[in-house]
Structures are given as structure tokens and as C-alpha cells.
Design a protein around this motif. Structure first.
Motif, mmCIF file in Angstrom:
data_model
loop_
_atom_site.group_PDB
_atom_site.id
_atom_site.type_symbol
_atom_site.label_atom_id
_atom_site.label_comp_id
_atom_site.label_asym_id
_atom_site.label_seq_id
_atom_site.Cartn_x
_atom_site.Cartn_y
_atom_site.Cartn_z
ATOM 1 N N PRO A 1 4.516 38.513 -14.484
ATOM 2 C CA PRO A 1 3.773 38.035 -13.319
ATOM 3 C C PRO A 1 4.381 38.492 -11.992
ATOM 4 N N THR A 2 3.519 38.912 -11.087
ATOM 5 C CA THR A 2 3.914 39.310 -9.736
ATOM 6 C C THR A 2 3.038 38.546 -8.740
ATOM 7 N N SER A 3 3.195 38.853 -7.466
ATOM 8 C CA SER A 3 2.385 38.194 -6.430
ATOM 9 C C SER A 3 1.020 38.843 -6.261
ATOM 10 N N PHE A 4 0.747 39.883 -7.047
ATOM 11 C CA PHE A 4 -0.486 40.648 -6.840
ATOM 12 C C PHE A 4 -1.281 40.710 -8.148
ATOM 13 N N VAL A 5 -2.547 40.268 -8.072
ATOM 14 C CA VAL A 5 -3.404 40.229 -9.259
ATOM 15 C C VAL A 5 -4.662 41.056 -8.982
ATOM 16 N N VAL A 6 -4.996 41.899 -9.955
ATOM 17 C CA VAL A 6 -6.242 42.665 -9.869
ATOM 18 C C VAL A 6 -7.167 42.170 -10.975
ATOM 19 N N LYS B 1 11.146 49.300 3.514
ATOM 20 C CA LYS B 1 11.954 50.440 3.092
ATOM 21 C C LYS B 1 12.711 50.045 1.855
ATOM 22 N N ARG B 2 12.961 51.009 0.997
ATOM 23 C CA ARG B 2 13.817 50.725 -0.148
ATOM 24 C C ARG B 2 14.935 51.738 -0.202
ATOM 25 N N CYS B 3 16.027 51.335 -0.829
ATOM 26 C CA CYS B 3 17.166 52.228 -0.938
ATOM 27 C C CYS B 3 16.839 53.351 -1.908
ATOM 28 N N ALA B 4 17.505 54.487 -1.714
ATOM 29 C CA ALA B 4 17.204 55.678 -2.501
ATOM 30 C C ALA B 4 17.396 55.455 -3.998
ATOM 31 N N ASP B 5 18.373 54.644 -4.376
ATOM 32 C CA ASP B 5 18.647 54.483 -5.798
ATOM 33 C C ASP B 5 18.011 53.218 -6.373
ATOM 34 N N GLU B 6 17.127 52.588 -5.624
ATOM 35 C CA GLU B 6 16.489 51.370 -6.078
ATOM 36 C C GLU B 6 15.240 51.707 -6.872
ATOM 37 N N ARG B 7 15.038 51.013 -7.973
ATOM 38 C CA ARG B 7 13.796 51.197 -8.718
ATOM 39 C C ARG B 7 12.702 50.431 -8.003
ATOM 40 N N ARG B 8 11.500 50.996 -8.016
ATOM 41 C CA ARG B 8 10.395 50.292 -7.378
ATOM 42 C C ARG B 8 10.200 48.924 -7.984
ATOM 43 N N ALA B 9 10.354 48.818 -9.289
ATOM 44 C CA ALA B 9 10.054 47.561 -9.975
ATOM 45 C C ALA B 9 10.901 46.416 -9.455
ATOM 46 N N SER B 10 12.076 46.716 -8.925
ATOM 47 C CA SER B 10 12.969 45.645 -8.515
ATOM 48 C C SER B 10 12.697 45.172 -7.097
ATOM 49 N N THR B 11 11.831 45.848 -6.367
ATOM 50 C CA THR B 11 11.687 45.513 -4.953
ATOM 51 C C THR B 11 10.266 45.226 -4.504
ATOM 52 N N SER B 12 9.313 45.460 -5.379
ATOM 53 C CA SER B 12 7.952 45.511 -4.871
ATOM 54 C C SER B 12 7.157 44.223 -5.003
ATOM 55 N N THR B 13 7.718 43.161 -5.512
ATOM 56 C CA THR B 13 6.926 41.947 -5.664
ATOM 57 C C THR B 13 7.319 40.909 -4.638
ATOM 58 N N ARG C 1 -6.222 39.605 -5.630
ATOM 59 C CA ARG C 1 -5.750 38.302 -5.152
ATOM 60 C C ARG C 1 -4.255 38.386 -4.864
ATOM 61 N N SER C 2 -3.847 37.751 -3.768
ATOM 62 C CA SER C 2 -2.431 37.645 -3.440
ATOM 63 C C SER C 2 -2.258 36.468 -2.494
ATOM 64 N N ARG C 3 -1.089 36.379 -1.881
ATOM 65 C CA ARG C 3 -0.831 35.318 -0.906
ATOM 66 C C ARG C 3 -0.104 35.911 0.296
ATOM 67 N N CYS C 4 -0.329 35.303 1.449
ATOM 68 C CA CYS C 4 0.410 35.701 2.640
ATOM 69 C C CYS C 4 1.894 35.397 2.415
ATOM 70 N N HIS C 5 2.755 36.390 2.666
ATOM 71 C CA HIS C 5 4.199 36.182 2.461
ATOM 72 C C HIS C 5 4.762 35.154 3.423
ATOM 73 N N HIS C 6 4.098 34.945 4.551
ATOM 74 C CA HIS C 6 4.631 34.027 5.570
ATOM 75 C C HIS C 6 4.159 32.596 5.347
ATOM 76 N N CYS C 7 2.849 32.396 5.249
ATOM 77 C CA CYS C 7 2.329 31.017 5.186
ATOM 78 C C CYS C 7 1.840 30.629 3.793
ATOM 79 N N GLY C 8 1.766 31.586 2.876
ATOM 80 C CA GLY C 8 1.326 31.277 1.524
ATOM 81 C C GLY C 8 -0.177 31.159 1.370
ATOM 82 N N GLU C 9 -0.889 31.440 2.440
ATOM 83 C CA GLU C 9 -2.350 31.338 2.351
ATOM 84 C C GLU C 9 -2.888 32.324 1.321
#
Lengths: 172, 38
Positions: free
Chosen positions: A93-98, A160-172, A128-136
Motif C-alpha cells: 500500500p502507498t498513498s496513491f491508488v489508481v 529531489k532524491r539522492c543519486a544512490d536512492e531507489r525510487r521505491a524508498s522515497t516516492s510514497t 485517489r490520494s490525499r493532500c500531504h499537508h492537510c490530509g484532504e
């Protein structure tokens, strides 16, 4: 510092462009397309052995090696003998649903991945998702040509992500 | 977004409208499975 608002063209730098070109070539391979089709058709992770069976003309070790390369290239993620992530899809599960018509909901890795599903499939999807600030709650549809009227006024943050960071670890 | 950013001013990145973000998604994934639906 002021809040920066950028266009798509301004967000793409040469490094990202090069990475996308590499990813695009890999995504067009038969194996990754089979994996993506699997995630479209069902919400579960895919057992590696199932992928091996789907390519009977290849030696099992050859298929395993190809999957390992895709994992190392951060195009899929293999855990406990299963592919549980293949961009844009995630079985965790992530914050983004299609929502796929007739096939149900799928988690995706980030907002850009969510927006890429309609053009990927050539069909309309719900997001579907939610606002990162207010949760709306945020909900709108997109078709292959662009987001629907429900997306007006919604902004996305491109971090921005670090060069050696995997996308999976930062994108949710 | 402005309220969120004012609360997190050190976060690197930029905002973009969904219509612009769509162009990035389209570029990454557009047409990949279009002709191959079962």
C-alpha cells in the motif's frame, strides 16, 4: 527562499532524461511488459517461478538473471521470491491508488506513476490520494490525453532524491 | 501546497500543476501496454 513552481520541461534535467531513456528501453522488453501486464490484471505480487514458466524458451537461470538485472536497475523489486513492485505498480500500500475499470484498485508508487497509467493503457482511470499537508482526500480521473476537470487546482510536489536512492524508498 | 511548503521550507524540489505532472507520467509510461491488452 520562495516556493518554486515549474513546468514539466523545467523539471526534467539531463540526468533524469538519461535515466528515463534507459528505463524506457528496459520497459519495452518482453519480460518487463509481461510483468506489467500481470500487475494490470491482478493486484497480487507475481511469483518468480511463474515468470520463469511464462518464458519456456529461456533457461530458468537466464530468466532469473534477467529479473535480477531489472531489480538492480530499480525497475522492479523482488522480495521473498516474488516481484512485489514494477513501476508504476506496487503491491505494498502507498498513498496513491489508481482505479482500473473492471479490474479494481492498484497501488502505484508516486503521483507521476499514477498519472502515467492512463497513457500507458490507453484508457481512462481514476486516481485517489490525499493532500500531504492537510490530509484532504483528492480524487479525479485521467484519460490518455490528460487529467479530467476534477484535477483543476491540484498541485504535485516533485522532490529531489539522492543519486544512490531507489525510487521505491522515497516516492510514497 | 503553499501552506505545506511554508511548514517545510527546507525540502528540496518544486511544485507543478497536475496537468504538467501528467506530461511526465505520459513520457515515462505512455503507450507501453496500449496495444497489448489481453
Amino acid at each position: 527562499m520562495t516556493l518554486q513552481i515549474k513546468t514539466a520541461a523545467e523539471l526534467v534535467d539531463p540526468e533524469l532524461e538519461a535515466r528515463w531513456t534507459t528505463w524506457r528501453v528496459a520497459r519495452e522488453t518482453e519480460m518487463l511488459q509481461a510483468i506489467l501486464r500481470g500487475f494490470v490484471e491482478r493486484p497480487d505480487s507475481i511469483v518468480v517461478e511463474e515468470i520463469i514458466r511464462a518464458f519456456p524458451d529461456r533457461a530458468p537461470d537466464e530468466t532469473r538473471a534477467a529479473l535480477t538485472r531489472l531489480d538492480e536497475d530499480d525497475l522492479i523489486q523482488i522480495r521473498d521470491g516474488r516481484v512485489d513492485l514494477a513501476y508504476p505498480f506496487s503491491t505494498t500500500p502507498t498513498s496513491f491508488v489508481v482505479h482500473l475499470s473492471g479490474r479494481g484498485d492498484r497501488y502505484v508508487c508516486c503521483a507521476i506513476d499514477a498519472l502515467g497509467v492512463a497513457p500507458m493503457l490507453g484508457e481512462s482511470v481514476g486516481i485517489r490520494s490525499r493532500c500531504h499537508h492537510c490530509g484532504e482526500s483528492l480524487e479525479f480521473s485521467t484519460d490518455p490525453l490528460g487529467p479530467g476537470p476534477g484535477a483543476e487546482g491540484i498541485m504535485m510536489w516533485a522532490g529531489k532524491r539522492c543519486a544512490d536512492e531507489r525510487r521505491a524508498s522515497t516516492s510514497t | 501546497m503553499r501552506a505545506w511548503w511554508e511548514a517545510n521550507p527546507t525540502v528540496e524540489g518544486a511544485g507543478t500543476p497536475v496537468s504538467e505532472a501528467f506530461k511526465l507520467g505520459e513520457r515515462a509510461f505512455g503507450g507501453l501496454l496500449k496495444a497489448q491488452k489481453p
